[in-house]
Design a protein around this motif. Structure first.
Motif, PDB file in Angstrom:
ATOM      1  N   SER A 330       0.840  -1.198   0.000  1.00  0.00           N
ATOM      2  CA  SER A 330       0.000   0.000   0.000  1.00  0.00           C
ATOM      3  C   SER A 330       0.870   1.241   0.000  1.00  0.00           C
ATOM      4  O   SER A 330       2.018   1.210   0.466  1.00  0.00           O
ATOM      5  N   ILE A 331       0.301   2.332  -0.503  1.00  0.00           N
ATOM      6  CA  ILE A 331       0.957   3.642  -0.502  1.00  0.00           C
ATOM      7  C   ILE A 331      -0.101   4.701  -0.216  1.00  0.00           C
ATOM      8  O   ILE A 331      -1.301   4.433  -0.244  1.00  0.00           O
ATOM      9  N   VAL A 332       0.353   5.927   0.031  1.00  0.00           N
ATOM     10  CA  VAL A 332      -0.533   7.059   0.258  1.00  0.00           C
ATOM     11  C   VAL A 332      -0.338   8.062  -0.866  1.00  0.00           C
ATOM     12  O   VAL A 332       0.808   8.384  -1.233  1.00  0.00           O
ATOM     13  N   VAL A 333      -1.439   8.555  -1.431  1.00  0.00           N
ATOM     14  CA  VAL A 333      -1.373   9.526  -2.526  1.00  0.00           C
ATOM     15  C   VAL A 333      -2.243  10.731  -2.198  1.00  0.00           C
ATOM     16  O   VAL A 333      -3.175  10.654  -1.392  1.00  0.00           O
ATOM     17  N   ASN A 334      -1.940  11.842  -2.868  1.00  0.00           N
ATOM     18  CA  ASN A 334      -2.739  13.056  -2.680  1.00  0.00           C
ATOM     19  C   ASN A 334      -3.836  13.140  -3.732  1.00  0.00           C
ATOM     20  O   ASN A 334      -4.084  12.188  -4.475  1.00  0.00           O
ATOM     21  N   ARG A 335      -4.475  14.294  -3.799  1.00  0.00           N
ATOM     22  CA  ARG A 335      -5.617  14.457  -4.700  1.00  0.00           C
ATOM     23  C   ARG A 335      -5.231  14.362  -6.170  1.00  0.00           C
ATOM     24  O   ARG A 335      -6.096  14.161  -7.030  1.00  0.00           O
ATOM     25  N   ASP A 336      -3.939  14.476  -6.446  1.00  0.00           N
ATOM     26  CA  ASP A 336      -3.446  14.337  -7.816  1.00  0.00           C
ATOM     27  C   ASP A 336      -3.034  12.912  -8.143  1.00  0.00           C
ATOM     28  O   ASP A 336      -2.521  12.644  -9.231  1.00  0.00           O
ATOM     29  N   GLY A 337      -3.223  12.000  -7.200  1.00  0.00           N
ATOM     30  CA  GLY A 337      -2.850  10.612  -7.429  1.00  0.00           C
ATOM     31  C   GLY A 337      -1.366  10.346  -7.297  1.00  0.00           C
ATOM     32  O   GLY A 337      -0.872   9.333  -7.788  1.00  0.00           O
ATOM     33  N   ARG A 338      -0.641  11.232  -6.596  1.00  0.00           N
ATOM     34  CA  ARG A 338       0.817  11.099  -6.486  1.00  0.00           C
ATOM     35  C   ARG A 338       1.227  10.970  -5.023  1.00  0.00           C
ATOM     36  O   ARG A 338       0.622  11.574  -4.128  1.00  0.00           O
ATOM     37  N   ARG A 339       2.288  10.191  -4.778  1.00  0.00           N
ATOM     38  CA  ARG A 339       2.855  10.121  -3.437  1.00  0.00           C
ATOM     39  C   ARG A 339       3.489  11.461  -3.080  1.00  0.00           C
ATOM     40  O   ARG A 339       4.012  12.167  -3.955  1.00  0.00           O
ATOM     41  N   PHE A 340       3.481  11.778  -1.778  1.00  0.00           N
ATOM     42  CA  PHE A 340       4.030  13.048  -1.334  1.00  0.00           C
ATOM     43  C   PHE A 340       4.797  12.929  -0.020  1.00  0.00           C
ATOM     44  O   PHE A 340       5.302  13.913   0.512  1.00  0.00           O
ATOM     45  N   VAL A 341       4.927  11.692   0.522  1.00  0.00           N
ATOM     46  CA  VAL A 341       5.577  11.494   1.800  1.00  0.00           C
ATOM     47  C   VAL A 341       5.868  10.005   1.959  1.00  0.00           C
ATOM     48  O   VAL A 341       5.201   9.169   1.327  1.00  0.00           O
TER      49      VAL A 341
END
Length: 534
Positions: A330-341
């Motif tokens: 699993s990963i976490v993405v922002n509203r743009d569908g991209r990882r940020f952290v």
């Protein structure tokens, strides 16, 4: 009209630390709590307490000092904070070790070191061990008539903090229960609990033994001032009647945050919110009281932000703080569908809550995405997820999942492909997931760091801002005295804990940097009253 030396508004860790110190100094102290429950947010917490240069670490042979701690705070705090907060950081590191020794000697609390590193252990002054503590379990029965009035938690307080760390309760609850069943049975029979239950049981017991009076269901609705603008007490409401309480030496506001006041929360935390994990009584009473007498409110956009699972508390939707966002596959993405952290970053809440120059969120709404193997990692996750049956979305394709989450399909597909490439290489080239001391510790081994997302069905869910307590409030000086916007002191008024403009904001410098400073600022406020306000 009652008259005391010191009036504490609130009954959490900051309030009780201050009340105990003032009472031990010979003062007549009253603690008022607006709800029917004692202990505030602290009673619900995991009771991780971050105290640098403490006596337990020294006894264990850990090399630490106040200078190391101050160096660490200066190195890892937001770059522009030193101008306002350096004097408060210095006061904290000076007082924190003395506060812990004082509590250890004047309460039943038995603090033990927890095997957790600083989140920025590699920074100057950082430590891999020795600054994190938590109390051993205590029986609520020692509180006598107040035992049934201690606030309960959504966390499993049958376990101590260290037991949860050692036994990995989130992933192996049945094994943990079997390993500890004699202790768990004994704690049930003796009405004992660990974590926040132990912390507040010990603090309240110490206060009671020192002569502190507690008055429940008593809400402060205004502050009283004399002709020189000195705060001399509070007007309170109890059982539908209003009365006045006078405080000869000072009033300390320690009422917690304002996250349950919808208007204040929307103003200072715009954007998506998943859950709140604190008592619903945290409605900003202290912030409003301070402002009513001319105090400067500051750091109102700061909070303890951390992922929460859905649960119920007192029959209503609530948040349970839990590290579920860093699971394999699993990963976490922002509203743009991209990882940020990095998903293992202890300060992932700060990244989720990041703001632009206009104050608007830059990443929200955020999402956790993975494949079906994510759901197999934790029985507790599946249990708590059932409280919000529409929370988890599923699809046989990444594009289909993106559509259900409202994300751009091409961006999400590219992000997952990039992540899978890192898994093949064995290194997260974007955010170094699992590589520093904290993340390596929390990953439970290198084999859990990087796992691909390539086995449908795919799953996704919101991972928006969840708040465990706001950290904005009355601006104080290094002696916990409340200040006006021009920097002048409002005599007779003090603030501590989450009701003050917290010098350690959203960016936590340790897993216990809410409770550690809260306890310390309560102690500092009482010390100021004892030594300067005569």
């Amino acid at each position: 009209m009652g008259e005391f030396d010191v009036l504490l508004i609130g009954s959490g860790s900051a309030a009780c630390s201050a009340a105990l110190r003032a009472a031990k100094g010979g003062l007549n102290v009253l603690v008022i709590e607006k709800s029917e429950w004692l202990g505030g947010t602290s009673a619900m917490s995991g009771a991780g307490v971050w105290i640098p240069a403490n006596h337990l670490a020294a006894a264990a042979g850990v090399a630490d000092s106040r200078d190391d701690a101050l160096t660490y705070l200066r190195a890892v705090s937001p770059r522009d904070w030193a101008r306002k907060e350096d004097a408060l950081w210095s006061a904290f590191v000076r007082a924190a070790p003395d506060m812990l020794r004082f509590l250890s000697g004047n309460t039943p609390l038995d603090f033990r070191l927890v095997n957790e590193p600083d989140p920025f252990a590699e920074a100057p002054g950082g430590k891999l061990f020795g600054r994190m503590l938590s109390p051993r379990p205590l029986s609520r029965r020692i509180l006598g008539k107040f035992a049934p009035r201690l606030r309960r938690s959504t966390l499993p307080h049958s376990f101590s903090y260290q037991e949860i760390v050692d036994l990995d309760l989130y992933h192996h609850p049945i094994r943990a229960g079997l390993r500890l069943w004699p202790k768990l049975l004994w704690r049930r029979l003796t009405n004992a609990g660990g974590q926040g239950t132990a912390l507040m049981t010990g603090l309240i017991k110490g206060c009671l033994d020192a002569g502190v009076a507690f008055q429940l269901e008593t809400r402060a609705v205004g502050l009283l001032q004399d002709s020189d603008s000195r705060v001399i007490g509070a007007e309170v409401e109890r059982e539908g009647r209003r009365t006045k309480l006078l405080a000869r030496r000072g009033v300390i506001i320690a009422t917690g945050g304002f996250e349950w006041d919808a208007e204040m929360r929307a103003r200072h935390f715009p954007g998506a919110l998943d859950r709140i994990g604190s008592p619903p009584t945290n409605e900003g009473d202290g912030q409003k009281l301070a402002a009513s007498v001319g105090a400067e409110l500051d750091r109102m956009d700061q909070a303890n932000v951390y992922p929460c699972l859905p649960t119920l508390y007192q029959g209503k939707p609530h948040g349970l703080p839990m590290t579920f966002q860093a699971e394999p596959h699993s990963i976490v993405v922002n509203r743009d569908g991209r990882r940020f952290v990095s998903e293992n970053d202890f300060n992932i809440g700060e990244a989720i809550d990041a703001r632009g120059a206009d104050g608007a969120p830059v990443n929200l709404p955020c999402y956790l995405v993975g494949d079906h193997r994510f759901l197999r990692t934790s029985l507790p996750f599946r249990w708590y997820a059932s409280y919000e049956r529409q929370w988890i979305k599923k699809s046989d394709t990444i594009g289909g999942l993106a559509a259900k989450l409202g994300l751009p399909a091409s961006a999400l597909e590219a992000t997952i492909a990039r992540w899978n490439g890192f898994c093949s290489k064995g290194r997260d080239e974007d955010f170094r997931r699992g590589e520093n001391g904290w993340e390596d510790y929390k990953a439970h081994g290198p084999e859990n760091r990087l796992k691909p997302i390539d086995k449908p069905p795919y799953v996704g869910m919101t991972l928006n801002r969840s708040i465990l307590g706001t950290k904005g409030g009355a601006r104080t000086n290094e002696r916990a005295q409340v200040l006006r916007p021009d920097g002048s002191i409002i005599p007779g008024l003090y603030a501590a804990g989450l009701a003050m403009a917290n010098p350690i904001g959203t960016r936590a410098v340790g897993a216990g940097t809410t409770l550690g400073p809260n306890l310390t600022w309560g102690f500092i406020a009482a010390e100021t009253i004892l030594h300067q306000n005569r």
